[in-house]
Scaffold this active site. Structure first.
Site, PDB file in Angstrom:
ATOM      1  N   GLY A  83       0.822  -1.196   0.000  1.00 56.86           N
ATOM      2  CA  GLY A  83       0.000   0.000   0.000  1.00 56.86           C
ATOM      3  C   GLY A  83       0.860   1.251   0.000  1.00 56.86           C
ATOM      4  N   CYS A  84       0.239   2.385  -0.307  1.00 56.01           N
ATOM      5  CA  CYS A  84       0.996   3.639  -0.388  1.00 56.01           C
ATOM      6  C   CYS A  84       1.444   4.121   0.987  1.00 56.01           C
ATOM      7  CB  CYS A  84       0.176   4.706  -1.114  1.00 56.01           C
ATOM      8  SG  CYS A  84      -1.516   4.882  -0.512  1.00 56.01           S
ATOM      9  N   TYR A  85       0.527   4.190   1.953  1.00 57.19           N
ATOM     10  CA  TYR A  85       0.944   4.539   3.314  1.00 57.19           C
ATOM     11  C   TYR A  85       1.990   3.557   3.847  1.00 57.19           C
ATOM     12  CZ  TYR A  85      -2.839   8.006   4.082  1.00 57.19           C
ATOM     13  OH  TYR A  85      -3.661   9.107   4.038  1.00 57.19           O
ATOM     14  N   THR A  98       4.202   1.830   2.305  1.00 58.54           N
ATOM     15  CA  THR A  98       5.505   2.028   1.662  1.00 58.54           C
ATOM     16  C   THR A  98       6.271   3.161   2.327  1.00 58.54           C
ATOM     17  OG1 THR A  98       4.780   1.155  -0.479  1.00 58.54           O
ATOM     18  CG2 THR A  98       6.638   2.685  -0.504  1.00 58.54           C
ATOM     19  N   ALA A  99       5.638   4.309   2.454  1.00 58.91           N
ATOM     20  CA  ALA A  99       6.319   5.465   3.045  1.00 58.91           C
ATOM     21  C   ALA A  99       6.699   5.199   4.491  1.00 58.91           C
ATOM     22  CB  ALA A  99       5.424   6.704   2.946  1.00 58.91           C
TER      23      ALA A  99
END
Length: 345
Positions: free
Chosen positions: A148-150, A152-153
């Site tokens: 997911g994007c969150y 990953t960061a």
């Protein structure tokens, strides 16, 4: 030339895959599916791809998709879970950008997404697609769960500290904001322009469904239980994620030493940049690029370490990372097709 198919090509992630793959020298997109746009030319729906993608959206035909070397799923949760087995049986590799295979526990998948795998043997084949951690396994993978994007960061921000045991894994805090494209292209009141513009708010504070994904994969790194407080926010922008991460140091270490630790951890990572001491990353600095920028601070020389992480949620947080994983799976240079610089302004 690698033959690629995309299931769910009309959403923001699907068109981002098309944009990036159109410039990939070793990939030809041969199939684009869409239930709502079947029979429509891709260029008619997305004029930005005119004369670059000469395809017509087709229906969900597994036989057609199985003739591709790799199929990307840019679909709502549950679609890849049902279709992946048939494609794998036809020797087609699968990269899923939904959450269907991100959690290794089927009970957690049922709890957070209400999904049950039709074939647990297929479910267990999935390799979690964070290259900075799983590069070796990804080279041999047939089924990849794109993070997911969150997650990953947040993972890239916390990894060096947890790997070295410098922070208490039971007390992690992540406050992160995403652009409206993270909610998808479907019409929703909360993502209308008048609702998003000139506005900033939190959501999912009692438990966002990305939480178990982040915890489980950080625990694999730290080999200890991870306690994470994660609060996402919707920011008045189209794309991008800014994550502010807090950890509590177990031992004294200077800000310069922390920065050097991060620089050493990511020195060979082509898509992670550690900024010089004192600089703050911004979402505009990574817009449209497969890049994560990180900055590390120790405010007032106290026992709290603050890590700032920014990515483009549609690229390193989705389509770009999926292509990075595809490159690894097919033994191509990891950066192929992803060399474009960020867009400014």
């Amino acid at each position: 030339m690698i033959s690629a198919g995309i299931v769910g090509g009309t959403g923001y992630t699907g068109v981002e895959l098309l944009r990036l793959l159109a410039s990939h020298p070793e990939v030809r997109v041969d199939c684009m599916t869409s239930r709502g746009a079947e029979g429509t030319a891709v260029a008619d729906l997305f004029p930005s791809l005119r004369e670059r993608i000469d395809l017509i959206f087709s229906g969900m035909d597994v036989d057609h998709l199985s003739r591709c070397d790799v199929v990307f799923f840019a679909t709502p949760h549950g679609v890849a879970l049902e279709m992946a087995g048939a494609l794998l049986a036809a020797d087609t590799r699968v990269i899923d950008l939904s959450a269907d295979f991100r959690l290794p526990d089927t009970a957690l998948l049922a709890r957070w997404y209400g999904l049950t795998p039709p074939d647990e043997a297929v479910f267990k084949q999935a390799v979690y697609g964070l290259p900075e951690v799983n590069r070796k396994a990804l080279r041999c993978a047939r089924l990849v769960a794109n993070p997911g994007c969150y997650p990953t960061a947040i993972q890239l921000g916390f990894l060096p500290l947890l790997e070295q045991g410098l922070i208490d894994p039971a007390r992690l805090i992540a406050s992160a904001a995403s652009g409206a494209s993270g909610a998808g292209r479907g019409a929703k009141i909360e993502t209308l322009h008048c609702e998003v513009a000139e506005n900033f708010h939190a959501y999912g504070a009692t438990g966002h469904r990305h939480l178990p994904e982040i915890q489980i994969h950080l625990e694999r790194v730290s080999r200890q239980r991870v306690g994470l407080t994660f609060v996402p926010h919707l920011a008045p922008m189209n794309r991008g994620i800014h994550a502010t991460l807090f950890g509590f140091l177990r031992e004294g270490i200077s800000e310069a030493e922390l920065n050097a630790l991060y620089a050493a951890r990511y020195v060979d990572e082509p898509f992670v940049q550690v900024l010089p001491l004192g600089q703050h990353p911004a979402t505009a600095s990574v817009r449209a690029a497969n890049t994560c920028q990180l900055a590390i601070f120790r405010p007032q020389e106290g026992d709290t370490v603050v890590v700032l992480a920014v990515i483009d949620n549609l690229v390193k947080g989705a389509a770009g990372q999926a292509i990075q994983n595809m490159n690894l799976m097919f033994d191509l240079p990891e950066t192929m097709g992803l060399e474009a610089l960020p867009v400014t302004p």
